[in-house]
Write a protein that holds these residues in place. Structure first.
Motif, PDB file in Angstrom:
ATOM      1  N   PHE A 263      11.962 115.649  71.779  1.00  0.00           N
ATOM      2  CA  PHE A 263      10.927 114.777  71.230  1.00  0.00           C
ATOM      3  C   PHE A 263      10.166 115.483  70.116  1.00  0.00           C
ATOM      4  O   PHE A 263       9.666 116.591  70.302  1.00  0.00           O
ATOM      5  N   SER A 264      10.068 114.825  68.973  1.00  0.00           N
ATOM      6  CA  SER A 264       9.182 115.261  67.894  1.00  0.00           C
ATOM      7  C   SER A 264       8.066 114.233  67.782  1.00  0.00           C
ATOM      8  O   SER A 264       7.985 113.302  68.584  1.00  0.00           O
ATOM      9  N   GLU A 265       7.197 114.402  66.792  1.00  0.00           N
ATOM     10  CA  GLU A 265       6.077 113.482  66.614  1.00  0.00           C
ATOM     11  C   GLU A 265       6.125 112.866  65.226  1.00  0.00           C
ATOM     12  O   GLU A 265       6.512 113.533  64.269  1.00  0.00           O
ATOM     13  N   PRO A 266       5.741 111.590  65.106  1.00  0.00           N
ATOM     14  CA  PRO A 266       5.708 110.978  63.783  1.00  0.00           C
ATOM     15  C   PRO A 266       4.611 111.619  62.940  1.00  0.00           C
ATOM     16  O   PRO A 266       3.679 112.205  63.501  1.00  0.00           O
ATOM     17  N   ARG A 269      10.221 114.102  61.379  1.00  0.00           N
ATOM     18  CA  ARG A 269      11.020 114.803  62.371  1.00  0.00           C
ATOM     19  C   ARG A 269      11.475 116.139  61.780  1.00  0.00           C
ATOM     20  O   ARG A 269      12.033 116.179  60.678  1.00  0.00           O
ATOM     21  N   LEU A 284      17.591 112.418  70.206  1.00  0.00           N
ATOM     22  CA  LEU A 284      16.368 112.701  69.459  1.00  0.00           C
ATOM     23  C   LEU A 284      15.461 111.476  69.507  1.00  0.00           C
ATOM     24  O   LEU A 284      15.907 110.349  69.302  1.00  0.00           O
ATOM     25  N   ALA A 285      14.180 111.708  69.772  1.00  0.00           N
ATOM     26  CA  ALA A 285      13.217 110.608  69.841  1.00  0.00           C
ATOM     27  C   ALA A 285      11.834 111.117  69.460  1.00  0.00           C
ATOM     28  O   ALA A 285      11.647 112.322  69.214  1.00  0.00           O
ATOM     29  N   GLU A 286      10.871 110.195  69.394  1.00  0.00           N
ATOM     30  CA  GLU A 286       9.505 110.548  68.993  1.00  0.00           C
ATOM     31  C   GLU A 286       8.506 110.212  70.090  1.00  0.00           C
ATOM     32  O   GLU A 286       8.696 109.262  70.857  1.00  0.00           O
ATOM     33  N   LEU A 287       7.435 111.000  70.141  1.00  0.00           N
ATOM     34  CA  LEU A 287       6.287 110.734  71.003  1.00  0.00           C
ATOM     35  C   LEU A 287       5.042 110.701  70.126  1.00  0.00           C
ATOM     36  O   LEU A 287       4.747 111.680  69.439  1.00  0.00           O
ATOM     37  N   ASP A 288       4.334 109.585  70.156  1.00  0.00           N
ATOM     38  CA  ASP A 288       3.158 109.411  69.292  1.00  0.00           C
ATOM     39  C   ASP A 288       1.889 109.644  70.100  1.00  0.00           C
ATOM     40  O   ASP A 288       1.315 108.713  70.660  1.00  0.00           O
ATOM     41  N   GLU A 311       8.158 105.432  75.109  1.00  0.00           N
ATOM     42  CA  GLU A 311       8.908 106.396  74.300  1.00  0.00           C
ATOM     43  C   GLU A 311       9.617 107.422  75.188  1.00  0.00           C
ATOM     44  O   GLU A 311      10.788 107.768  74.940  1.00  0.00           O
ATOM     45  N   CYS A 315      14.145 107.196  75.938  1.00  0.00           N
ATOM     46  CA  CYS A 315      15.149 108.254  75.778  1.00  0.00           C
ATOM     47  C   CYS A 315      15.686 108.728  77.118  1.00  0.00           C
ATOM     48  O   CYS A 315      16.895 108.796  77.335  1.00  0.00           O
TER      49      CYS A 315
END
Length: 319
Positions: A263-266, A269, A284-288, A311, A315
């Motif tokens: 997980f990356s953040e907006p 990436r 790969l996904a995002e956590l806000d 989120e 994933c």
């Protein structure tokens, strides 16, 4: 929450002197999650503003002259504290109105970053005893040093309720004519939080034990609340790319984990995410965590947490 009478009287006097007799109370928060909590309490009597623009990091923001004026002119100002917004203390010295560091409020549950050697951080442990430049670049995420307060405290629902209660008290003092409205909004917020908490526990419970990695150790409060635990932290420096040896060590951790999520953040990436995951069963996904895409309204904070749960689940459910 309980306050000493003298301290409460002093705060009340300061608030009363700071506000006109009948006007919408101007509330400014440092970051959007606090704005979302304030919006729930101020609902129907005003709309809080936020200092940092969308996508800006509270760890490294540089104030503009217009920002300094906004901080100075706001009637009520809320921030997390010097462990997050270390650019604010000097500016706040010139404020005449109240400035509330929510991390200092009675009843807050505060975490501290653990020593990597004592916690489950395999992304760091691989070369724990090697103090070369690569390791140092990856071993510290902003000011996330062992023993320091984890300032991402808004991701624990119980903390949000403590913050909301403080805001309701301040607004009732500043705007006595609408005190009952603020208390009603607080009660409604607490009730919605109880409902949301039960729903998120049910959603996330099946995901416990599924491996995931993060680029920023920002989610420990949320993980604690719902029984998740990251397998490692790929804390990267914005200025220095990790060396090949450390990239290889991180890929080794991913290989050992098997199917997993990173997980990356907006809004951006890290390029490293693609390098690490290439050829591996990794999603790969995002956590806000800052609610960048969340609408500012009475339900905004619940939407931030609900989106975060979605989120995670979006994933982890596919592993």
């Amino acid at each position: 929450m309980s306050f000493r009478p003298v301290a409460l009287l002093t705060a009340a006097c300061a608030l009363l002197l700071s506000f006109p007799a009948s006007a919408e109370v101007s509330v400014l928060t440092s970051i959007k999650p606090l704005q979302l909590i304030a919006a729930a309490i101020q609902d129907g009597e005003g709309t809080p503003d936020v200092l940092l623009p969308p996508g800006a990091s509270p760890h490294s923001y540089s104030l503009r002259p217009s920002d300094i004026r906004r901080v100075r002119d706001a009637q009520l100002f809320y921030w997390v504290g010097p462990d997050l917004e270390n650019f604010l203390p000097r500016v706040l010295e010139s404020r005449k109105g109240p400035s509330v560091a929510v991390q200092d409020q009675a009843g807050m549950h505060l975490r501290k970053f653990a020593d990597f050697s004592e916690s489950n951080h395999p992304a760091h442990d691989e070369e724990h005893d090697d103090h070369d430049a690569d390791h140092d670049d990856l071993g510290h995420d902003h000011d996330h040093r062992p023993g320091m307060i984890d300032a991402h405290l808004w991701l624990l629902p119980a903390n949000a309720q403590v913050i909301a209660a403080r805001m309701a008290e301040d607004l009732a003092i500043a705007d006595p004519a609408n005190a009952s409205r603020y208390q009603a909004n607080l009660k409604a917020f607490d009730e919605r939080m109880e409902t949301l908490d039960a729903r998120l526990k049910q959603r996330i419970d099946p995901l416990k034990g599924k491996p995931f990695f993060v680029f920023h150790e920002a989610f420990d409060y949320f993980e604690e609340a719902y029984g998740l635990r990251h397998a490692g932290v790929f804390a990267v420096s914005a200025d220095v790319q990790p060396g090949a040896r450390h990239v290889a060590a991180m890929r080794t951790q991913l290989q050992k984990a098997g199917p997993s999520c990173i997980f990356s953040e907006p809004p951006i990436r890290p390029r490293l995410a693609d390098t690490l995951s290439q050829g591996l069963p990794v999603r790969l996904a995002e956590l806000d965590d800052l609610g960048v895409g969340v609408k500012v309204d009475a339900q905004g904070y619940e939407n931030l947490l609900g989106n975060l749960a979605d989120e995670f689940a979006g994933c982890l459910e596919k592993l």
